[in-house]
Design a protein around this motif. Structure first.
Motif, PDB file in Angstrom:
ATOM      1  N   GLN A  15       0.866  -1.181   0.000  1.00 39.18           N
ATOM      2  CA  GLN A  15       0.000   0.000   0.000  1.00 39.18           C
ATOM      3  C   GLN A  15       0.896   1.223   0.000  1.00 39.18           C
ATOM      4  O   GLN A  15       1.892   1.284   0.720  1.00 39.18           O
ATOM      5  CB  GLN A  15      -0.899   0.022   1.224  1.00 39.18           C
ATOM      6  CG  GLN A  15      -1.839   1.230   1.217  1.00 39.18           C
ATOM      7  CD  GLN A  15      -2.726   1.266   2.445  1.00 39.18           C
ATOM      8  OE1 GLN A  15      -2.247   1.339   3.557  1.00 39.18           O
ATOM      9  NE2 GLN A  15      -4.022   1.204   2.212  1.00 39.18           N
ATOM     10  N   THR A  38      -4.597   6.698  -2.545  1.00 43.03           N
ATOM     11  CA  THR A  38      -4.080   5.489  -1.900  1.00 43.03           C
ATOM     12  C   THR A  38      -4.166   4.351  -2.907  1.00 43.03           C
ATOM     13  O   THR A  38      -5.191   4.176  -3.566  1.00 43.03           O
ATOM     14  CB  THR A  38      -4.909   5.125  -0.655  1.00 43.03           C
ATOM     15  OG1 THR A  38      -4.907   6.232   0.245  1.00 43.03           O
ATOM     16  CG2 THR A  38      -4.342   3.910   0.044  1.00 43.03           C
ATOM     17  N   ASN A  40      -3.534   0.155  -3.377  1.00 40.30           N
ATOM     18  CA  ASN A  40      -3.330  -1.167  -2.781  1.00 40.30           C
ATOM     19  C   ASN A  40      -3.050  -2.160  -3.901  1.00 40.30           C
ATOM     20  O   ASN A  40      -3.785  -2.180  -4.898  1.00 40.30           O
ATOM     21  CB  ASN A  40      -4.572  -1.635  -2.021  1.00 40.30           C
ATOM     22  CG  ASN A  40      -4.850  -0.802  -0.809  1.00 40.30           C
ATOM     23  OD1 ASN A  40      -4.036  -0.731   0.098  1.00 40.30           O
ATOM     24  ND2 ASN A  40      -5.996  -0.145  -0.791  1.00 40.30           N
ATOM     25  N   ARG A  58      -6.270  -1.684  -6.331  1.00 34.24           N
ATOM     26  CA  ARG A  58      -7.346  -0.740  -6.029  1.00 34.24           C
ATOM     27  C   ARG A  58      -6.713   0.638  -5.860  1.00 34.24           C
ATOM     28  O   ARG A  58      -5.716   0.783  -5.159  1.00 34.24           O
ATOM     29  CB  ARG A  58      -8.097  -1.131  -4.774  1.00 34.24           C
ATOM     30  CG  ARG A  58      -9.072  -0.014  -4.320  1.00 34.24           C
ATOM     31  CD  ARG A  58      -9.949  -0.430  -3.186  1.00 34.24           C
ATOM     32  NE  ARG A  58     -11.010  -1.233  -3.807  1.00 34.24           N
ATOM     33  CZ  ARG A  58     -11.798  -2.059  -3.142  1.00 34.24           C
ATOM     34  NH1 ARG A  58     -11.665  -2.208  -1.858  1.00 34.24           N
ATOM     35  NH2 ARG A  58     -12.733  -2.731  -3.760  1.00 34.24           N
ATOM     36  N   ILE A  59      -7.303   1.618  -6.513  1.00 32.71           N
ATOM     37  CA  ILE A  59      -6.868   3.006  -6.388  1.00 32.71           C
ATOM     38  C   ILE A  59      -8.023   3.787  -5.793  1.00 32.71           C
ATOM     39  O   ILE A  59      -9.139   3.734  -6.312  1.00 32.71           O
ATOM     40  CB  ILE A  59      -6.484   3.593  -7.765  1.00 32.71           C
ATOM     41  CG1 ILE A  59      -5.373   2.748  -8.399  1.00 32.71           C
ATOM     42  CG2 ILE A  59      -6.067   5.052  -7.627  1.00 32.71           C
ATOM     43  CD1 ILE A  59      -5.120   3.067  -9.853  1.00 32.71           C
ATOM     44  N   MET A  60      -7.753   4.478  -4.685  1.00 28.36           N
ATOM     45  CA  MET A  60      -8.791   5.292  -4.043  1.00 28.36           C
ATOM     46  C   MET A  60      -8.334   6.747  -4.011  1.00 28.36           C
ATOM     47  O   MET A  60      -7.166   7.028  -3.722  1.00 28.36           O
ATOM     48  CB  MET A  60      -9.063   4.793  -2.628  1.00 28.36           C
ATOM     49  CG  MET A  60      -9.735   3.426  -2.623  1.00 28.36           C
ATOM     50  SD  MET A  60      -9.770   2.659  -1.000  1.00 28.36           S
ATOM     51  CE  MET A  60      -8.054   2.218  -0.799  1.00 28.36           C
ATOM     52  N   ASN A  62      -9.491  10.553  -2.466  1.00 28.32           N
ATOM     53  CA  ASN A  62     -10.369  11.305  -1.570  1.00 28.32           C
ATOM     54  C   ASN A  62     -10.114  12.787  -1.801  1.00 28.32           C
ATOM     55  O   ASN A  62      -8.969  13.241  -1.752  1.00 28.32           O
ATOM     56  CB  ASN A  62     -10.091  10.935  -0.115  1.00 28.32           C
ATOM     57  CG  ASN A  62     -11.066  11.604   0.828  1.00 28.32           C
ATOM     58  OD1 ASN A  62     -11.032  12.816   1.001  1.00 28.32           O
ATOM     59  ND2 ASN A  62     -11.933  10.818   1.423  1.00 28.32           N
ATOM     60  N   THR A  68     -15.120  10.062  -1.912  1.00 34.02           N
ATOM     61  CA  THR A  68     -14.067   9.117  -2.278  1.00 34.02           C
ATOM     62  C   THR A  68     -14.455   8.404  -3.563  1.00 34.02           C
ATOM     63  O   THR A  68     -15.578   7.936  -3.716  1.00 34.02           O
ATOM     64  CB  THR A  68     -13.845   8.076  -1.161  1.00 34.02           C
ATOM     65  OG1 THR A  68     -13.464   8.757   0.031  1.00 34.02           O
ATOM     66  CG2 THR A  68     -12.774   7.079  -1.545  1.00 34.02           C
ATOM     67  N   TYR A  69     -13.519   8.340  -4.495  1.00 31.35           N
ATOM     68  CA  TYR A  69     -13.678   7.585  -5.738  1.00 31.35           C
ATOM     69  C   TYR A  69     -12.802   6.350  -5.604  1.00 31.35           C
ATOM     70  O   TYR A  69     -11.684   6.426  -5.096  1.00 31.35           O
ATOM     71  CB  TYR A  69     -13.228   8.406  -6.947  1.00 31.35           C
ATOM     72  CG  TYR A  69     -14.012   9.671  -7.146  1.00 31.35           C
ATOM     73  CD1 TYR A  69     -15.154   9.678  -7.929  1.00 31.35           C
ATOM     74  CD2 TYR A  69     -13.613  10.863  -6.545  1.00 31.35           C
ATOM     75  CE1 TYR A  69     -15.881  10.846  -8.126  1.00 31.35           C
ATOM     76  CE2 TYR A  69     -14.337  12.034  -6.733  1.00 31.35           C
ATOM     77  CZ  TYR A  69     -15.461  12.014  -7.520  1.00 31.35           C
ATOM     78  OH  TYR A  69     -16.171  13.172  -7.701  1.00 31.35           O
ATOM     79  N   SER A  70     -13.293   5.199  -6.070  1.00 34.74           N
ATOM     80  CA  SER A  70     -12.545   3.960  -5.962  1.00 34.74           C
ATOM     81  C   SER A  70     -12.559   3.249  -7.312  1.00 34.74           C
ATOM     82  O   SER A  70     -13.608   3.125  -7.942  1.00 34.74           O
ATOM     83  CB  SER A  70     -13.176   3.075  -4.884  1.00 34.74           C
ATOM     84  OG  SER A  70     -12.463   1.877  -4.760  1.00 34.74           O
ATOM     85  N   PHE A  71     -11.387   2.811  -7.729  1.00 37.05           N
ATOM     86  CA  PHE A  71     -11.223   2.076  -8.984  1.00 37.05           C
ATOM     87  C   PHE A  71     -10.459   0.809  -8.654  1.00 37.05           C
ATOM     88  O   PHE A  71      -9.426   0.865  -7.991  1.00 37.05           O
ATOM     89  CB  PHE A  71     -10.422   2.904  -9.999  1.00 37.05           C
ATOM     90  CG  PHE A  71     -10.920   4.307 -10.167  1.00 37.05           C
ATOM     91  CD1 PHE A  71     -11.919   4.590 -11.076  1.00 37.05           C
ATOM     92  CD2 PHE A  71     -10.403   5.339  -9.392  1.00 37.05           C
ATOM     93  CE1 PHE A  71     -12.392   5.884 -11.230  1.00 37.05           C
ATOM     94  CE2 PHE A  71     -10.860   6.641  -9.538  1.00 37.05           C
ATOM     95  CZ  PHE A  71     -11.853   6.914 -10.456  1.00 37.05           C
ATOM     96  N   ASP A  72     -10.952  -0.344  -9.098  1.00 36.22           N
ATOM     97  CA  ASP A  72     -10.219  -1.574  -8.834  1.00 36.22           C
ATOM     98  C   ASP A  72     -10.358  -2.527  -9.997  1.00 36.22           C
ATOM     99  O   ASP A  72     -11.206  -2.365 -10.861  1.00 36.22           O
ATOM    100  CB  ASP A  72     -10.652  -2.236  -7.535  1.00 36.22           C
ATOM    101  CG  ASP A  72     -12.153  -2.449  -7.438  1.00 36.22           C
ATOM    102  OD1 ASP A  72     -12.785  -2.780  -8.453  1.00 36.22           O
ATOM    103  OD2 ASP A  72     -12.689  -2.303  -6.332  1.00 36.22           O
TER     104      ASP A  72
END
Length: 88
Positions: A15, A38, A40, A58-60, A62, A68-72
């Motif tokens: 991370q 962030t 992971n 996973r890319i987050m 904020n 928060t946007y999250s892409f995985d």
């Protein structure tokens, strides 16, 4: 994202994070927002057994205002390597 300001490795999981920006389309216009990123990474693929489960990331992002946007996803082609480098 430039050089990460945080990071760590635990086995084959990594991370890291830092300041970053996210650019997206809003009403047909590009909007760039600055905040914290962030990442992971889970290195699940074995070089000796390339047909094992694919690596996962996973890319987050904020924006600092509670959004928060999250892409995985899976790494279907290629291989992510997580290891600890020792300096001499």
């Amino acid at each position: 994202m430039g050089k990460p300001s945080t990071g760590g490795v635990n086995g084959r999981i990594c991370q890291f994070g830092g300041h970053g920006s996210l650019t997206r389309m809003v009403n047909g216009h590009q909007v760039t927002v600055h905040g914290a990123v962030t990442v992971n990474v889970n290195d699940r693929r074995d070089a000796h057994h390339p047909h094992n489960d694919p690596d996962v990331f996973r890319i987050m992002f904020n924006n600092g205002h509670g959004v928060t946007y999250s892409f995985d996803g899976l790494v279907n082609h290629g291989d992510l390597w997580v290891y600890t480098r020792t300096s001499h």
